[in-house]
Design a protein around this motif. Structure first.
Motif, PDB file in Angstrom:
ATOM      1  N   ARG A  66       0.807  -1.224   0.000  1.00 48.99           N
ATOM      2  CA  ARG A  66       0.000   0.000   0.000  1.00 48.99           C
ATOM      3  C   ARG A  66       0.837   1.269   0.000  1.00 48.99           C
ATOM      4  O   ARG A  66       0.296   2.376  -0.128  1.00 48.99           O
ATOM      5  CB  ARG A  66      -0.920   0.010   1.222  1.00 48.99           C
ATOM      6  N   ALA A  67       2.157   1.132   0.179  1.00 49.12           N
ATOM      7  CA  ALA A  67       3.039   2.297   0.226  1.00 49.12           C
ATOM      8  C   ALA A  67       4.445   1.864  -0.141  1.00 49.12           C
ATOM      9  O   ALA A  67       4.771   0.667  -0.125  1.00 49.12           O
ATOM     10  CB  ALA A  67       3.027   2.934   1.625  1.00 49.12           C
ATOM     11  N   THR A  68       5.289   2.826  -0.474  1.00 49.27           N
ATOM     12  CA  THR A  68       6.687   2.528  -0.747  1.00 49.27           C
ATOM     13  C   THR A  68       7.499   2.738   0.524  1.00 49.27           C
ATOM     14  O   THR A  68       7.073   3.438   1.448  1.00 49.27           O
ATOM     15  CB  THR A  68       7.244   3.434  -1.847  1.00 49.27           C
ATOM     16  N   ALA A  69       8.683   2.155   0.549  1.00 55.78           N
ATOM     17  CA  ALA A  69       9.559   2.321   1.710  1.00 55.78           C
ATOM     18  C   ALA A  69       9.940   3.784   1.890  1.00 55.78           C
ATOM     19  O   ALA A  69      10.029   4.283   3.020  1.00 55.78           O
ATOM     20  CB  ALA A  69      10.804   1.454   1.544  1.00 55.78           C
ATOM     21  N   THR A  70      10.152   4.475   0.797  1.00 56.97           N
ATOM     22  CA  THR A  70      10.509   5.891   0.872  1.00 56.97           C
ATOM     23  C   THR A  70       9.383   6.704   1.503  1.00 56.97           C
ATOM     24  O   THR A  70       9.620   7.581   2.348  1.00 56.97           O
ATOM     25  CB  THR A  70      10.816   6.445  -0.529  1.00 56.97           C
ATOM     26  N   ASP A  71       8.146   6.407   1.118  1.00 52.85           N
ATOM     27  CA  ASP A  71       6.995   7.128   1.675  1.00 52.85           C
ATOM     28  C   ASP A  71       6.851   6.880   3.179  1.00 52.85           C
ATOM     29  O   ASP A  71       6.380   7.753   3.918  1.00 52.85           O
ATOM     30  CB  ASP A  71       5.704   6.701   0.979  1.00 52.85           C
ATOM     31  N   ALA A  72       7.222   5.683   3.619  1.00 56.96           N
ATOM     32  CA  ALA A  72       6.992   5.307   5.018  1.00 56.96           C
ATOM     33  C   ALA A  72       8.108   5.761   5.954  1.00 56.96           C
ATOM     34  O   ALA A  72       7.935   5.717   7.171  1.00 56.96           O
ATOM     35  CB  ALA A  72       6.827   3.790   5.119  1.00 56.96           C
ATOM     36  N   CYS A  73       9.233   6.203   5.420  1.00 55.58           N
ATOM     37  CA  CYS A  73      10.340   6.641   6.271  1.00 55.58           C
ATOM     38  C   CYS A  73      10.036   7.994   6.912  1.00 55.58           C
ATOM     39  O   CYS A  73       9.433   8.874   6.300  1.00 55.58           O
ATOM     40  CB  CYS A  73      11.633   6.735   5.466  1.00 55.58           C
TER      41      CYS A  73
END
Length: 267
Positions: A66-73
């Motif tokens: 549902r999200a990218t790792a970059t978005d979640a950082c």
């Protein structure tokens, strides 16, 4: 990028504390570092670093696609990047641990530290499989060493190299040679039983912020230097502060002398 899974078979031995403080030392020392809370059931890495896990997507969202790792950082202290875990049971059910390798590939960093869960379940062993190296964490207590040795054995089945072990809550009575023998790996770092550790965690700050001169802080600095080979991460030698103070005093004296000369010249 180098990915370390920080692991132990037993909970409460200091995995999260080690990830938070080792990561903060590396980031403060100029190494681009991301810490990932891969404890999908009981993650609390964000709290140890004063990061709001609810302010945006989390590890679970990335593992669910549902999200990218970059978005979640998130931005953490001293330049550290934090990928937190959600505490929602619904998010736990949606997360697929098999997507961890893809999550890690989506990170842009020099060093990634993955905080793992205790025990031997799918979500706890997947980091051992996909990491470049595993850093074991244990207290000197017999049960903790026994469970950590099991984690070492599981790591061996994946043929993932073990970087060594970090021994926490070390006292003057701790025999590190015996601990190394029971764990079956070299000791890369020993963290003293220091009240500054729990005080920093309670405040939601890493030790480099909450207690930069504490013995445990110096121990994490030595561990960081040992893992990276970067000697600049080592704690300052005793006397360095005195030398700096002496230089500062000499500078003050020089300024006073120059000021006095100008006053005499302008009389």
């Amino acid at each position: 990028m180098r990915v370390y899974a920080v692991a132990s078979g037993k909970g409460g031995v200091g995995k999260t504390t080690t990830v938070a403080n080792l990561g903060a030392v590396l980031a403060a020392g100029g190494h681009e570092t991301v810490v990932v809370d891969a404890d999908l059931g009981m993650g609390n890495l964000a709290g140890a670093l004063g990061v709001d896990a609810d302010d945006g997507p989390a590890v679970h969202d990335v593992l669910a696609g549902r999200a990218t790792a970059t978005d979640a950082c998130r931005d953490g202290p001293v330049g550290l990047r934090v990928l937190p875990a959600s505490d929602s049971l619904d998010d736990f059910g949606a997360a697929n641990p098999s997507n961890l390798a893809t999550l890690l590939d989506g990170l842009d960093a020099e060093v990634v530290l993955a905080d793992t869960s205790a025990g031997l379940s799918h979500d706890s062993v997947e980091p051992l499989r996909v990491a470049d190296e595993v850093l074991l964490v244990s207290t000197p207590e017999r049960g903790a060493m026994h469970d950590t040795a099991k984690t070492r054995d599981v790591t061996g089945r994946f043929e993932t190299p073990v970087a060594g072990a970090v021994v926490t809550r070390v006292t003057s009575e701790t025999d590190l040679d015996t601990v190394a023998d029971r764990l079956g790996v070299p000791i890369r770092g020993s963290i003293p039983d220091d009240p500054a550790v729990s005080a920093a965690a309670e405040a939601g700050d890493p030790l480099v912020v909450a207690a930069p001169d504490a013995p445990a802080t110096d121990a994490y600095r030595r561990l960081a230097a040992d893992l990276t080979g970067d000697e600049s991460l080592e704690p300052a030698e005793e006397g360095d502060d005195d030398a700096d103070a002496e230089t500062e005093d000499e500078g003050d004296d020089g300024n006073e002398q120059r000021t006095g000369f100008l006053r005499w010249l302008l009389r």
